[in-house]
Scaffold this motif. Structure first.
Motif, PDB file in Angstrom:
ATOM      1  N   ARG A 178       0.834  -1.214   0.000  1.00  0.00           N
ATOM      2  CA  ARG A 178       0.000   0.000   0.000  1.00  0.00           C
ATOM      3  C   ARG A 178       0.866   1.262   0.000  1.00  0.00           C
ATOM      4  N   ALA A 179       2.019   1.203   0.679  1.00  0.00           N
ATOM      5  CA  ALA A 179       2.931   2.347   0.656  1.00  0.00           C
ATOM      6  C   ALA A 179       3.435   2.599  -0.762  1.00  0.00           C
ATOM      7  N   GLU A 180       3.696   1.514  -1.490  1.00  0.00           N
ATOM      8  CA  GLU A 180       4.120   1.652  -2.880  1.00  0.00           C
ATOM      9  C   GLU A 180       2.991   2.222  -3.731  1.00  0.00           C
ATOM     10  N   VAL A 181       1.756   1.782  -3.470  1.00  0.00           N
ATOM     11  CA  VAL A 181       0.597   2.312  -4.192  1.00  0.00           C
ATOM     12  C   VAL A 181       0.462   3.810  -3.953  1.00  0.00           C
ATOM     13  N   ASN A 182       0.606   4.222  -2.689  1.00  0.00           N
ATOM     14  CA  ASN A 182       0.451   5.639  -2.333  1.00  0.00           C
ATOM     15  C   ASN A 182       1.585   6.510  -2.864  1.00  0.00           C
ATOM     16  N   SER A 183       2.698   5.876  -3.262  1.00  0.00           N
ATOM     17  CA  SER A 183       3.827   6.649  -3.780  1.00  0.00           C
ATOM     18  C   SER A 183       3.519   7.279  -5.130  1.00  0.00           C
ATOM     19  N   GLY A 184       2.491   6.739  -5.818  1.00  0.00           N
ATOM     20  CA  GLY A 184       2.115   7.284  -7.116  1.00  0.00           C
ATOM     21  C   GLY A 184       3.004   6.845  -8.258  1.00  0.00           C
ATOM     22  N   LEU A 191      -0.042  -1.953  -9.118  1.00  0.00           N
ATOM     23  CA  LEU A 191      -0.403  -2.694  -7.908  1.00  0.00           C
ATOM     24  C   LEU A 191      -1.812  -2.329  -7.441  1.00  0.00           C
ATOM     25  N   LYS A 192      -2.165  -1.066  -7.550  1.00  0.00           N
ATOM     26  CA  LYS A 192      -3.502  -0.614  -7.140  1.00  0.00           C
ATOM     27  C   LYS A 192      -4.587  -1.356  -7.921  1.00  0.00           C
ATOM     28  N   GLN A 193      -4.384  -1.485  -9.224  1.00  0.00           N
ATOM     29  CA  GLN A 193      -5.364  -2.187 -10.059  1.00  0.00           C
ATOM     30  C   GLN A 193      -5.473  -3.649  -9.663  1.00  0.00           C
ATOM     31  N   MET A 194      -4.347  -4.280  -9.354  1.00  0.00           N
ATOM     32  CA  MET A 194      -4.367  -5.680  -8.907  1.00  0.00           C
ATOM     33  C   MET A 194      -5.149  -5.820  -7.607  1.00  0.00           C
ATOM     34  N   MET A 195      -4.902  -4.921  -6.640  1.00  0.00           N
ATOM     35  CA  MET A 195      -5.565  -5.000  -5.346  1.00  0.00           C
ATOM     36  C   MET A 195      -7.070  -4.766  -5.484  1.00  0.00           C
ATOM     37  N   GLU A 196      -7.461  -3.878  -6.379  1.00  0.00           N
ATOM     38  CA  GLU A 196      -8.892  -3.631  -6.590  1.00  0.00           C
ATOM     39  C   GLU A 196      -9.592  -4.868  -7.140  1.00  0.00           C
ATOM     40  N   ARG A 197      -8.857  -5.654  -7.949  1.00  0.00           N
ATOM     41  CA  ARG A 197      -9.430  -6.889  -8.496  1.00  0.00           C
ATOM     42  C   ARG A 197      -9.359  -8.043  -7.510  1.00  0.00           C
ATOM     43  N   GLY A 198      -8.565  -7.884  -6.429  1.00  0.00           N
ATOM     44  CA  GLY A 198      -8.384  -8.957  -5.466  1.00  0.00           C
ATOM     45  C   GLY A 198      -7.357  -9.980  -5.908  1.00  0.00           C
ATOM     46  N   ASP A 199      -6.515  -9.619  -6.901  1.00  0.00           N
ATOM     47  CA  ASP A 199      -5.492 -10.541  -7.396  1.00  0.00           C
ATOM     48  C   ASP A 199      -4.270 -10.526  -6.481  1.00  0.00           C
ATOM     49  N   LEU A 200      -3.499 -11.613  -6.523  1.00  0.00           N
ATOM     50  CA  LEU A 200      -2.239 -11.669  -5.779  1.00  0.00           C
ATOM     51  C   LEU A 200      -1.155 -10.910  -6.544  1.00  0.00           C
ATOM     52  N   VAL A 201      -0.323 -10.180  -5.804  1.00  0.00           N
ATOM     53  CA  VAL A 201       0.781  -9.427  -6.392  1.00  0.00           C
ATOM     54  C   VAL A 201       1.927 -10.386  -6.701  1.00  0.00           C
TER      55      VAL A 201
END
Length: 327
Positions: A178-184, A191-201
């Motif tokens: 999430r810190a990486e996501v917030n870094s922009g 990563l944000k798109q993956m997390m929204e889909r519920g996929d594993l990183v």
């Protein structure tokens, strides 16, 4: 369209299927998981992530079982064809090439005529090996605890209490992501798109984030790696590149309890992955991908379970009893 035997063999070799099958078979025999089909599925998912080119005969064997090289590994194995692929290891290759000891050069201004073969490759391997040894040496004396539990299991709360009492450093793979996501950053957006889909990183991304943070805190008494590994291969890669885990703390709770906790958290968290549809998909992913990890470490007698249906303090009391066993 039917294939000739040669065409079939060429197809399998092209996609690196023989070494993948060999690696899975050897992994099954070494680990003897209670759910072999789950283990096979996890191995295949790992191969999809890291690519079959990186798969070798020992990819799914715990690193502690690789302390000694097998006495005999044939140059060619015959799972699908006796000439399909080689399993010779670099150390064996160099050992079998018996080089005569170099002679002293003549007392002359001319350069000696002998040379050492493949020196550039040996130097590169040495540099990589030295770096891996440095990281592992720094971590070998540390207690490393994998904390496994579904989303909403309460593992984060227990990690906070462990940090306060024992002085461990806590890394949540989810928080690092999430810190990486917030870094922009571009990677953060992906990563944000993956997390929204519920996929594993991807495994390599998570492992690098954890490794970098551990190396930056080598003065710590120990490490809590929260939410990792999520697949058997993740644990194997972690232990190969950093250090073996001391034990696995399994924070266990019923799925419906986790759903209720997460929906309650969603009221204030603002997290993109805290909605009921995504929550249930995450739980399904957890059951399918993470429970084989528990079976894998159970076979090594490293799993310690706590019942997180209890009140928080009762759970922590059980956690303390577990830590007494290892500290």
């Amino acid at each position: 369209m039917s294939l000739t035997p040669q065409q079939g063999q060429d197809y399998l070799i092209k996609h690196d299927i023989p070494q993948l099958i060999e690696s899975i078979m050897i992994g099954l025999l070494h680990n003897r998981p209670n759910e072999p089909l789950n283990f096979i599925s996890s191995c295949i998912e790992s191969a999809k992530e890291c690519g079959t080119k990186d798969i070798s005969w020992h990819s799914f064997i715990p690193p502690m079982q690789l302390a000694l090289e097998p006495i005999h590994i044939p140059e060619k194995t015959g799972i699908l064809s006796k000439n399909v692929f080689k399993t010779e290891t670099p150390s064996r290759m160099f050992a079998e090439k018996k080089q005569p000891p170099p002679k002293l050069p003549p007392i002359s201004s001319k350069k000696p005529t002998y040379e050492v073969q493949q020196q550039p490759m040996m130097i590169n391997n040495s540099e990589v090996s030295t770096e891996q040894h440095r990281v592992k040496s720094n971590m070998d004396s540390k207690k490393i605890v994998f904390v496994i539990g579904g989303p909403g299991s309460g593992k984060g709360t227990q990690c906070e209490k462990i940090v306060e009492k024992y002085g461990f450093t806590h890394f949540s793979s989810g928080d690092l992501l999430r810190a990486e996501v917030n870094s922009g950053s571009p990677q953060g957006e992906e990563l944000k798109q993956m997390m929204e889909r519920g996929d594993l990183v991807p495994m390599s991304t998570v492992l690098k984030l954890i490794k970098d943070n551990m190396v930056a805190h080598t003065e710590s008494k120990g490490f809590l790696v929260d939410g990792y590994p999520r697949e058997v291969q993740q644990g194997i890669k972690f232990e190969q590149s950093i250090a073996p885990c001391t034990f696995v703390l399994w924070v266990d709770v019923a799925q419906e309890t986790m759903v209720k906790r997460l929906l309650k958290r969603a009221e204030t968290s603002g997290r993109v992955d805290d909605n009921e549809e995504t929550i249930r998909k995450r739980l399904k992913t957890f059951v399918e991908s993470t429970e084989p990890v528990i079976d894998y470490y159970k076979a090594q007698n490293k799993v310690r379970r706590v019942d997180s249906e209890q009140p928080v303090e009762d759970v922590f009391s059980d956690v303390q009893n577990i830590f007494k066993e290892f500290l």
